[in-house]
Write a protein that holds these residues in place. Structure first.
Motif: not given
Length: 122
Positions: A43-54
């Motif tokens: 399968k292709e790579r998929e986005f799971v989660a992200a978090i901002s600088y702070s």
């Protein structure tokens, strides 16, 4: 420059939990968004989660929302992905990545860890 290293992967039964860590070296950790991505076999790579600088703002894919929690500790230059209620379809290699901007596209991330295998199976 940021170097990233994931840890905490492993084998877990369906319904179980794991916490992945992403340890960073370099002085710019706190000025980068951190994202978690995953790639299952075939399968292709998929986005799971992200978090901002702070760490105040977080983003999740629909497939993990409500089950996974992303967090970061800038004092320790470490980000985390707490995974609850794991399902067999969560099985994948999980990667953390760093970017100067928020994005769900892996191409926007400049730095990547080596990946951690998560296997959900009975």
């Amino acid at each position: 420059q940021v170097q990233l290293a994931e840890s905490g992967g492993g084998l877990v039964q369906p319904g179980g939990s794991l916490r992945l860590s992403c340890a960073a070296s370099g002085r710019t950790f706190s000025s980068n968004y951190i994202g978690w991505f995953r790639q299952a076999p075939g399968k292709e790579r998929e986005f799971v989660a992200a978090i901002s600088y702070s760490g105040i703002t977080t983003y999740y894919s629909d497939s993990v929302k409500g089950r996974f929690t992303i967090s970061r500790d800038n004092a320790k230059s470490t980000a985390y992905l707490q995974m609850l209620s794991l399902k067999p379809e969560d099985t994948a290699v999980y990667y953390c990545a760093a970017s100067s901007i928020y994005s769900r596209r892996g191409q926007e991330y400049n730095y990547w860890g080596q990946g951690a295998q998560v296997t959900v199976s009975s």
